[in-house]
Design a protein around this motif. Sequence first.
Motif, short mmCIF file in Angstrom:
data_model
loop_
_atom_site.label_atom_id
_atom_site.label_comp_id
_atom_site.label_asym_id
_atom_site.label_seq_id
_atom_site.Cartn_x
_atom_site.Cartn_y
_atom_site.Cartn_z
N GLY A 90 -7.54 -0.25 9.80
CA GLY A 90 -7.30 -0.92 8.53
C GLY A 90 -7.52 -0.07 7.30
O GLY A 90 -7.07 -0.43 6.22
N GLU A 91 -8.23 1.06 7.45
CA GLU A 91 -8.46 1.93 6.29
C GLU A 91 -7.20 2.72 5.94
O GLU A 91 -6.27 2.83 6.75
N GLU A 92 -7.16 3.25 4.72
CA GLU A 92 -6.00 4.00 4.26
C GLU A 92 -6.35 5.48 4.12
O GLU A 92 -7.40 5.83 3.57
N ARG B 239 -1.10 5.90 4.09
CA ARG B 239 -0.81 5.34 5.41
C ARG B 239 -2.06 4.66 5.97
O ARG B 239 -3.18 5.08 5.72
N LYS B 240 -1.81 3.61 6.76
CA LYS B 240 -2.89 2.83 7.35
C LYS B 240 -3.35 3.42 8.67
O LYS B 240 -2.56 4.04 9.39
N ASP C 107 1.27 -4.60 9.87
CA ASP C 107 1.66 -5.70 8.97
C ASP C 107 1.96 -6.95 9.78
O ASP C 107 2.52 -6.89 10.88
N SER D 23 4.41 -1.34 8.12
CA SER D 23 3.46 -0.79 9.07
C SER D 23 3.45 -1.65 10.33
O SER D 23 3.72 -2.85 10.28
N PRO E 36 0.82 -1.21 0.00
CA PRO E 36 0.00 0.00 0.00
C PRO E 36 0.85 1.25 0.00
O PRO E 36 0.38 2.32 -0.37
#
Length: 388
Positions: free
Chosen positions: A49-51, A137-138, A178, A175, A12
């Motif tokens: 979890g969203e970006e 970024r997450k 991760d 991240s 991502p």
Amino acid sequence: TLFRSSPRPQSPVLAMAEGGCEPAAGSTPPPEAQKAQLRELLQTPLRKGEEWYLIDNRWFKQWKKYVGYDSWDMYKMGEPSLHPGPIDNSGIFSDPETQSLKEHLIDELDYMLVPFEAWKKLISWYGCVEGQQPIIRKVIEHGLFVKQCKVEVYLIELKLCENSDLDNPRTHLFSKADAVETIEKEMRSLFNIPNEKETRLWNKYMSNTFELLSKPDSTVQDAGLYQGQVLVIEQKNDDGTWPRQTNQTKSSTVTNRNCVTSPKSTIYFSSSPSTFTNGDSNNSCGLNSCSTGQGTYGSSNNNNYNYRESHFQSQPGVCGLSNLGNTCFMNSALQCLSNTQPLTQYFLNDKYEAEINRQNPLGMKGEIAEAYAELIKQMWPGRSESTR
């Protein structure tokens, strides 16, 4: 403890936003409509979890002036001289080529965070400077007891290397959300490891200290990985053995803290509780004694404390604790307990042994007490500058 390869997910961090960085063909909404659409989207709550996307605040402030976002700018809304142009994040880059972020950037002062839908609209209206990648970024959870969502602006840089080439690590950003399995997949790709090869990962804390990462579904945060951590990937030998063969020594006592150590040995931590070894059968130590092939020392009735052989002399109790990762807070608490004199004397004089309840099915059979006693007896002879 084994990892097998699977399709590699797209990172991502490097992924381009939908539609790329070129403005979409067609009419751009008037400033008033842009303001209305973005104002609603900027109220989007953070969800794990969203970006989200970073935008240089200099550009974002210029856009706000152009659309009259704040009441004091409304009288100049839509003036051509205020048009912000393509999105330009160069002001927050420390290196324009790698597009790495400057250190110590502050939210809403140096950059703005916008959700994907807001970014998609801004890109469709303005595009971005040629060659610039979106900064994605997450949203992660943080906090030990009360979980809160935040955007992870700064990723963790890990150093990745093969077991056969420890002197040439390669850096990579991950991240905190991760999984260890994601790191393993990245390392497989990085080092061209065949799909059929079985692998396992190790933390490399110091020159001679390794810890096996045995839970592939653990996150970087859960595994306690930190900035600059060295990770080693090991491939299984053709004969079924591992280059870093760990000997899981069984203990006949209530503890499982057998170890093997020598001046130039390597210490391995396994996933089983408190067991570590270097595979050298000549040198061994447990809670109460150590043998190095050059004599034995340990805690016994004559109060010879178990310590690292050293010529260092200091005041008893003045002994540092090595940081084995994220153990700094624990070390601070242990130092406070160590300097609680009545408690320390209680353990140094072995008075605790008579009060251990080994029959309690809900207890630890004395393991914690004996482990703490061992640590205190390493810290208080005054012969060691530090211990772990």
